[in-house]
Scaffold this motif. Structure first.
Motif, PDB file in Angstrom:
ATOM      1  N   ARG A 111     -35.934  18.407 -39.226  1.00 35.08           N
ATOM      2  CA  ARG A 111     -35.184  19.565 -39.709  1.00 35.08           C
ATOM      3  C   ARG A 111     -34.108  19.106 -40.693  1.00 35.08           C
ATOM      4  O   ARG A 111     -33.546  18.022 -40.559  1.00 35.08           O
ATOM      5  N   HIS A 112     -33.799  19.982 -41.642  1.00 35.95           N
ATOM      6  CA  HIS A 112     -32.742  19.751 -42.630  1.00 35.95           C
ATOM      7  C   HIS A 112     -32.980  18.494 -43.454  1.00 35.95           C
ATOM      8  O   HIS A 112     -32.047  17.844 -43.919  1.00 35.95           O
ATOM      9  N   ARG A 113     -34.270  18.143 -43.592  1.00 29.24           N
ATOM     10  CA  ARG A 113     -34.627  16.996 -44.421  1.00 29.24           C
ATOM     11  C   ARG A 113     -35.767  17.411 -45.348  1.00 29.24           C
ATOM     12  O   ARG A 113     -36.546  18.306 -45.007  1.00 29.24           O
ATOM     13  N   VAL A 114     -35.842  16.726 -46.471  1.00 31.36           N
ATOM     14  CA  VAL A 114     -36.963  16.947 -47.377  1.00 31.36           C
ATOM     15  C   VAL A 114     -38.250  16.512 -46.683  1.00 31.36           C
ATOM     16  O   VAL A 114     -38.268  15.492 -45.989  1.00 31.36           O
ATOM     17  N   CYS A 115     -39.299  17.285 -46.878  1.00 33.62           N
ATOM     18  CA  CYS A 115     -40.576  16.946 -46.267  1.00 33.62           C
ATOM     19  C   CYS A 115     -41.117  15.660 -46.879  1.00 33.62           C
ATOM     20  O   CYS A 115     -41.206  15.559 -48.104  1.00 33.62           O
ATOM     21  N   PRO A 116     -41.456  14.662 -46.072  1.00 31.68           N
ATOM     22  CA  PRO A 116     -41.958  13.396 -46.617  1.00 31.68           C
ATOM     23  C   PRO A 116     -43.371  13.525 -47.168  1.00 31.68           C
ATOM     24  O   PRO A 116     -43.829  12.660 -47.919  1.00 31.68           O
ATOM     25  N   SER A 117     -44.058  14.576 -46.802  1.00 37.23           N
ATOM     26  CA  SER A 117     -45.453  14.727 -47.222  1.00 37.23           C
ATOM     27  C   SER A 117     -45.588  15.425 -48.574  1.00 37.23           C
ATOM     28  O   SER A 117     -46.315  14.969 -49.442  1.00 37.23           O
ATOM     29  N   CYS A 118     -44.870  16.556 -48.761  1.00 38.29           N
ATOM     30  CA  CYS A 118     -45.005  17.279 -50.023  1.00 38.29           C
ATOM     31  C   CYS A 118     -43.732  17.241 -50.868  1.00 38.29           C
ATOM     32  O   CYS A 118     -43.736  17.682 -52.015  1.00 38.29           O
ATOM     33  N   GLY A 119     -42.631  16.717 -50.305  1.00 39.70           N
ATOM     34  CA  GLY A 119     -41.415  16.537 -51.100  1.00 39.70           C
ATOM     35  C   GLY A 119     -40.634  17.797 -51.376  1.00 39.70           C
ATOM     36  O   GLY A 119     -39.838  17.843 -52.301  1.00 39.70           O
ATOM     37  N   THR A 120     -40.825  18.835 -50.551  1.00 39.11           N
ATOM     38  CA  THR A 120     -40.085  20.074 -50.782  1.00 39.11           C
ATOM     39  C   THR A 120     -39.071  20.313 -49.670  1.00 39.11           C
ATOM     40  O   THR A 120     -39.203  19.797 -48.556  1.00 39.11           O
ATOM     41  N   TYR A 121     -38.063  21.086 -49.984  1.00 38.22           N
ATOM     42  CA  TYR A 121     -37.115  21.536 -48.977  1.00 38.22           C
ATOM     43  C   TYR A 121     -36.699  22.960 -49.321  1.00 38.22           C
ATOM     44  O   TYR A 121     -36.291  23.233 -50.445  1.00 38.22           O
ATOM     45  N   ARG A 122     -36.848  23.854 -48.363  1.00 37.45           N
ATOM     46  CA  ARG A 122     -36.563  25.281 -48.532  1.00 37.45           C
ATOM     47  C   ARG A 122     -37.273  25.856 -49.756  1.00 37.45           C
ATOM     48  O   ARG A 122     -36.688  26.574 -50.569  1.00 37.45           O
ATOM     49  N   TYR A 164     -26.044   9.380 -25.677  1.00 33.88           N
ATOM     50  CA  TYR A 164     -25.570   8.272 -26.489  1.00 33.88           C
ATOM     51  C   TYR A 164     -26.181   6.936 -26.060  1.00 33.88           C
ATOM     52  O   TYR A 164     -26.385   6.693 -24.887  1.00 33.88           O
ATOM     53  N   GLY A 165     -26.490   6.114 -27.014  1.00 33.39           N
ATOM     54  CA  GLY A 165     -27.122   4.842 -26.709  1.00 33.39           C
ATOM     55  C   GLY A 165     -28.625   4.957 -26.580  1.00 33.39           C
ATOM     56  O   GLY A 165     -29.325   3.989 -26.779  1.00 33.39           O
ATOM     57  N   GLY A 166     -29.119   6.154 -26.261  1.00 30.64           N
ATOM     58  CA  GLY A 166     -30.559   6.343 -26.120  1.00 30.64           C
ATOM     59  C   GLY A 166     -31.112   7.041 -27.330  1.00 30.64           C
ATOM     60  O   GLY A 166     -30.371   7.478 -28.207  1.00 30.64           O
ATOM     61  N   LEU A 167     -32.409   7.144 -27.363  1.00 35.72           N
ATOM     62  CA  LEU A 167     -33.038   7.863 -28.453  1.00 35.72           C
ATOM     63  C   LEU A 167     -32.929   9.347 -28.169  1.00 35.72           C
ATOM     64  O   LEU A 167     -33.363   9.810 -27.119  1.00 35.72           O
ATOM     65  N   GLY A 168     -32.356  10.068 -29.090  1.00 39.14           N
ATOM     66  CA  GLY A 168     -32.361  11.514 -28.960  1.00 39.14           C
ATOM     67  C   GLY A 168     -33.746  12.016 -29.236  1.00 39.14           C
ATOM     68  O   GLY A 168     -34.557  11.289 -29.793  1.00 39.14           O
ATOM     69  N   ARG A 169     -34.026  13.234 -28.847  1.00 42.86           N
ATOM     70  CA  ARG A 169     -35.369  13.721 -29.161  1.00 42.86           C
ATOM     71  C   ARG A 169     -35.417  14.102 -30.629  1.00 42.86           C
ATOM     72  O   ARG A 169     -34.482  14.727 -31.124  1.00 42.86           O
ATOM     73  N   PRO A 170     -36.456  13.664 -31.332  1.00 42.19           N
ATOM     74  CA  PRO A 170     -36.515  13.930 -32.773  1.00 42.19           C
ATOM     75  C   PRO A 170     -36.603  15.418 -33.037  1.00 42.19           C
ATOM     76  O   PRO A 170     -37.390  16.121 -32.415  1.00 42.19           O
ATOM     77  N   ASP A 171     -35.744  15.890 -33.924  1.00 39.79           N
ATOM     78  CA  ASP A 171     -35.620  17.309 -34.195  1.00 39.79           C
ATOM     79  C   ASP A 171     -36.630  17.689 -35.276  1.00 39.79           C
ATOM     80  O   ASP A 171     -36.320  17.721 -36.456  1.00 39.79           O
ATOM     81  N   THR A 172     -37.853  17.974 -34.870  1.00 38.99           N
ATOM     82  CA  THR A 172     -38.914  18.214 -35.840  1.00 38.99           C
ATOM     83  C   THR A 172     -39.300  19.675 -35.898  1.00 38.99           C
ATOM     84  O   THR A 172     -39.060  20.440 -34.972  1.00 38.99           O
TER      85      THR A 172
END
Ligand SMILES: [Zn+2]
Length: 63
Positions: free
Chosen positions: A41-52, A21-29
């Motif tokens: 993870r669990h996000r739409v891809c910013p490059s191609c715009g797809t998810y699952r 807490y208070g620090g940067l967590g490691r990015p969950d990529t």
């Protein structure tokens, strides 16, 4: 009762907090299964715009 003998130093507190807490967590990529770029993870891809495997958002790259 067990009591701390000494006050924690600021460095000790800050070192502890740097991990979570208070620090940067490691990015969950992970790699996108469609275009292979690193995405969150669990996000739409910013490059191609797809998810699952589905197109969620339109990505215009050549504007
Ligand atoms: Zn992608």
């Amino acid at each position: 009762m067990a009591n701390p003998k000494r006050k924690h130093s600021k460095a000790r507190t800050r070192k502890r907090r740097s991990g979570y807490y208070g620090g940067l967590g490691r990015p969950d990529t992970m790699a996108c299964e469609r275009c292979g770029t690193a995405k969150l993870r669990h996000r739409v891809c910013p490059s191609c715009g797809t998810y699952r495997g589905r197109q969620i958002i339109e990505v215009e790259d050549a504007v």
